[in-house]
Design an enzyme around this catalytic site. Structure first.
Site, PDB file in Angstrom:
ATOM      1  N   GLU A 241       0.865  -1.183   0.000  1.00  0.00           N
ATOM      2  CA  GLU A 241       0.000   0.000   0.000  1.00  0.00           C
ATOM      3  C   GLU A 241       0.901   1.232   0.000  1.00  0.00           C
ATOM      4  OE1 GLU A 241      -3.247   0.297  -0.223  1.00  0.00           O
ATOM      5  OE2 GLU A 241      -4.039  -1.685   0.276  1.00  0.00           O
TER       6      GLU A 241
HETATM    7 ZN   LIG Z   1      -6.424  -0.543  -3.820  1.00  0.00          ZN
END
Ligand SMILES: [Zn+2]
Length: 381
Positions: A241
């Site tokens: 992320e």
């Molecule tokens: Zn995503």
């Protein structure tokens, strides 16, 4: 830090900013001698989705980026990685070792329709990361077919996270990782342990760059999510992320950190003896929290209600004429005591006027903020 010098001086980033579409990526693939097109999928709107193949080793990795169309940072990082492989520099030996030990199957943009429209979902408004189980969409089928065909030893699920994610230490979560669960009990299976070890390698390297800004994502299980589904099928899967770095809304710094993580994962930066990596180190990475807003204006006095509040402002990302514009919108009034602002301001107990009026509301776009008593403008962005 040799790798940092290589990143910053040897090659120039060909794709910049937040809006990254298939057309940006295609010419780079053509001009890269380390890359072959393995096959081409088709999106729901009929766009071609190239699946690339890099290297010829026995260890098979499958990576996909921009499954969410508006999450382009990791796409920029994988492009950097391909450029890096293709250039002559001091890492020739390490790159050769990578190319001989791995075969990397890479989908730089899995959701090209969403990328073009700058939406999380695909052309049918389906979140592909909730379609892993039912596979109703062409893009989901392509990924699953590839997973079945390649039988990867390792998967890389590459995403962006919103600016609301931070850590207990009041720093933004610039990069977060997750070894997804394989069941509702979040059992630490052998598959997950392998994924955790891979994350530990990347975490060790990234600590040199952003020691207090690396997080661990929530591991609650959802079989509709691709990472959970692939982990449940016994393949170690790493969720990346890419998040916010101070004043970097274009995510050009974060892309660099993801690049370093990839270089490390594939043994080009540090080459690890597997025994020297302990999966338990993964649990030392602090958990992500939703404790940030883009701007917080504190100590605002509401005359009618006779109380002091904070005003949280969050940017909405709007695509206009091929560019992403960051539109400030009031997200909360008085509900942000536990939150930190990427930008923190104070009204010092004064009454304010938002867009020249006192009765500002949640959901309102913010153009100007002034003090009511002296008309002075508060510069908020
Ligand atoms: Zn995503």
């Amino acid at each position: 830090m040799k790798i940092k010098a290589a990143y910053q001086s040897y090659f120039s980033a060909p794709v910049k900013g937040r809006y990254v579409v298939l057309e940006d990526v295609l010419p780079l693939i053509k001009n890269n001698s380390e890359v072959v097109v393995h096959k081409t999928g088709i999106s729901e709107k009929g766009k071609e989705i190239p699946v690339l193949k890099i290297g010829k080793g026995s260890k098979k990795a499958l990576a996909w980026s921009q499954m969410h169309g508006n999450e382009s940072t990791t796409t920029k990082a994988v492009i950097d990685f391909l450029q890096f492989l293709n250039q002559k520099d001091v890492f020739q030996k390490e790159k050769k070792r990578f190319l001989n030990s791995y075969t990397l199957y890479l989908i730089p943009i899995l959701n090209p329709d969403g990328a073009e429209a700058y939406t999380r979902e695909n052309a049918n408004n389906i979140d592909l990361n909730r379609d892993a189980h039912n596979r109703t969409q062409q893009e989901s089928k392509l990924l699953y077919d590839l997973f079945t065909e390649v039988k990867p030893d390792l998967c890389l699920n590459l995403h962006d996270q919103r600016t609301i994610y931070g850590l207990e230490n009041k720093q933004p979560a610039t990069v977060s990782f997750l070894a997804p669960s394989a069941d509702t009990n979040r059992t630490v299976t052998a598959t997950r342990k392998t994924a955790m070890k891979e994350i530990v390698k990347m975490h060790r390297a990234l600590k040199e760059h952003i020691p207090c800004q690396i997080g661990r994502y929530d591991d609650s299980f959802n079989i509709n999510c691709v990472g959970d589904s692939f982990t449940a099928a016994g393949v170690p899967t790493l969720l990346f992320e890419a998040g916010h770095y101070q004043n970097d809304y274009q995510r050009e710094k974060t892309r660099e950190f993801i690049f370093y993580a990839l270089v490390e994962l594939f043994g080009i930066g540090t080459f690890y003896n597997e025994q020297s990596v302990d999966y338990l180190e993964y649990f030392n990475i602090p958990e992500n929290k939703k404790n940030f807003r883009d701007i917080i204006l504190r100590d605002v006095y509401l005359e009618k209600e006779q109380r002091t509040v904070s005003v949280a402002i969050q940017y909405q990302e709007i695509l206009t004429n091929g560019k992403i514009h960051f539109i400030p919108v009031i997200e909360a009034i008085d509900e942000v005591t536990d939150c930190n602002g990427h930008k923190e301001l104070s009204a010092n107990g004064n009454v304010i006027l938002v867009n020249s009026h006192e009765n500002f509301r949640k959901g309102e776009k913010v153009l100007t903020i002034h003090y009511k008593n002296n008309g002075k403008e508060i510069i908020f962005q």
